[in-house]
Design a protein around this motif. Structure first.
Motif, mmCIF file in Angstrom:
data_model
loop_
_atom_site.group_PDB
_atom_site.id
_atom_site.type_symbol
_atom_site.label_atom_id
_atom_site.label_comp_id
_atom_site.label_asym_id
_atom_site.label_seq_id
_atom_site.Cartn_x
_atom_site.Cartn_y
_atom_site.Cartn_z
ATOM 1 N N ARG A 75 -15.924 68.667 61.006
ATOM 2 C CA ARG A 75 -16.272 68.865 62.594
ATOM 3 C C ARG A 75 -18.076 68.771 62.755
ATOM 4 O O ARG A 75 -18.510 69.783 62.010
ATOM 5 N N LEU A 77 -21.816 67.826 64.843
ATOM 6 C CA LEU A 77 -22.405 67.472 65.980
ATOM 7 C C LEU A 77 -23.164 66.398 65.798
ATOM 8 O O LEU A 77 -23.835 66.200 64.687
ATOM 9 N N ASP A 81 -24.791 65.537 71.016
ATOM 10 C CA ASP A 81 -23.632 66.279 71.198
ATOM 11 C C ASP A 81 -24.330 67.736 71.698
ATOM 12 O O ASP A 81 -25.245 68.133 71.144
ATOM 13 N N ALA A 83 -22.802 72.100 71.730
ATOM 14 C CA ALA A 83 -21.948 73.232 71.310
ATOM 15 C C ALA A 83 -22.057 74.575 71.836
ATOM 16 O O ALA A 83 -23.346 74.814 71.718
ATOM 17 N N HIS A 182 -17.286 72.142 72.179
ATOM 18 C CA HIS A 182 -17.762 71.070 71.779
ATOM 19 C C HIS A 182 -17.918 69.891 72.629
ATOM 20 O O HIS A 182 -16.925 69.647 73.216
#
Length: 287
Positions: A75, A77, A81, A83, A182
Motif C-alpha cells: 500500500r 501513497l 495521494d 491519507a 487513502h
C-alpha cells in the motif's frame, strides 16, 4: 497569518527512533501545550526507512509530493495521494524497501478530536535523547536495558517518548475509523466556485464531530480569491504555482511551490495568483 517557504527552510537532522533514515524540514509549528498544537513538515524518506504497525494519540494528514511512500504492506501513497491517519487507528507496518526509492511527502501532525494535543518535535527529541541513557531505539521499538516498573522491556518508540515526556501512561481514544483513509486526489473533479472567476475547489473529506476537513483550491493566472475565515485554525499548503497574499500591493507576501500558511480562527487570506496555483487546505478540530 504566518508563512514559511520550503526553499528558505533548512532540513533538520536525521532521526533514528524509527528504523532506517528519514529527514524532516519543519515549515510551521503550533503552540506547545495547546490542544491544537501541530507540526507541518516535509518528509524525505530513504528506501531504508521502516516502522512497525502502530497508532497515534494525535491526528495526521500526509500528502505525497514526489515518489511513492509506503504506508503498509503493498500500500503506497502515489504523487497526489492524501491519507488521513486518525488518532487511535492502527496502520503499517511501513517498509520503504517495498518501493526501493526515496519519496517526498508533506505531513501535518496535529492534536486530534480527543483534545490530547500533540507533542512538539522539540519535546520529542529532548525526551528521546534522555531515554537513550536507559535503552536503545531499534526499528521503531524502544528496548530498555532493564524492565520498567510495569515489567515492560520493549515498547513502541513514540509511546515510550510520550510517556517519558508526560509522566503518565499513554491513552488512546477508541478509534472512530478502523483504517487510515487513502484518497486519490487527482481523480476528484474541480468544481467552479460561483462568483469567483478563475477559481475552483475540490472537497476531499470532512471527519469527526470536531469538523476536521480537507479540500483543495485552484486559481487560474490572474485570478483573485479570499480564503474564508473559519471558527477553527486552518493551514494552507501550496502544491504548485506562484502568487501573492494581501491586496496585491508591494507589501504583500508571495507564495511559491511548497509555501505553508497558518491562519488563526476568524482569519481570512486574500490571494491573487500570478501562475496556475493549486493548494491544499486543512481545517483543524474545533475545540
Amino acid at each position: 497569518m504566518r508563512l514559511a517557504h520550503s526553499e528558505t527552510t533548512p532540513w533538520g537532522p536525521v532521526r533514528s527512533t524509527r528504523g532506517g533514515v528519514i529527514k524532516f524540514k519543519t515549515l510551521l509549528e503550533g503552540r506547545e501545550g495547546s490542544p491544537a498544537n501541530y507540526q507541518l513538515l516535509l518528509a524525505d524518506t530513504d528506501p531504508s526507512f521502516q516502522s512497525p504497525r502502530h497508532r497515534h494519540n494525535f491526528d495526521q494528514v500526509r500528502f505525497a509530493l514526489d515518489g511513492s511512500t509506503n504506508i503498509g504492506p503493498k500500500r503506497n501513497l502515489e504523487p497526489g495521494d492524501l491519507a488521513y491517519f486518525p488518532e487511535g487507528t492502527f496502520y503499517g507496518p511501513q517498509n520503504q524497501e517495498e518501493v526501493g526509492k526515496p519519496s517526498l511527502t508533506m505531513v501535518i501532525q496535529f492534536g486530534g478530536p480527543s483534545g490530547n494535543g500533540y507533542m512538539s518535535m522539540g519535546q520529542h527529541d529532548t525526551n528521546a535523547q534522555a531515554l537513550k541513557a536507559h535503552g536503545d531505539f531499534e526499528g521503531g521499538i524502544y528496548k530498555r536495558h532493564s524492565p520498567a516498573a510495569d515489567g515492560r522491556k520493549n515498547q513502541d518508540a513514540y509511546e515510550a517518548i510520550w510517556e517519558h515526556h508526560s509522566g503518565r501512561p499513554i491513552e488512546y481514544q477508541k478509534p472512530r475509523f478502523m483504517d487510515a483513509i487513502h484518497f486519490r486526489e487527482p481523480n476528484f473533479e474541480w468544481q467552479a466556485l460561483a462568483g469567483n472567476p478563475g477559481v475552483a475547489a475540490k472537497d476531499i473529506g470532512s471527519f469527526t464531530e470536531r469538523g476536521v476537513k480537507v479540500y483543495f483550491v485552484q486559481l487560474q493566472p490572474g485570478a483573485s480569491y479570499t480564503l474564508p475565515a473559519q471558527p477553527q485554525q486552518q493551514l494552507l499548503f501550496v502544491r504548485s504555482g506562484t502568487g501573492r497574499f494581501g491586496n496585491g500591493s508591494s507589501d504583500g507576501d508571495s507564495w511559491y511551490a511548497h509555501t505553508a500558511v497558518d491562519l488563526g480562527p476568524g482569519e481570512s487570506a486574500a490571494m491573487t495568483a500570478t501562475t496556475l496555483t493549486e493548494a491544499m487546505v486543512l481545517l483543524f478540530p474545533r475545540f
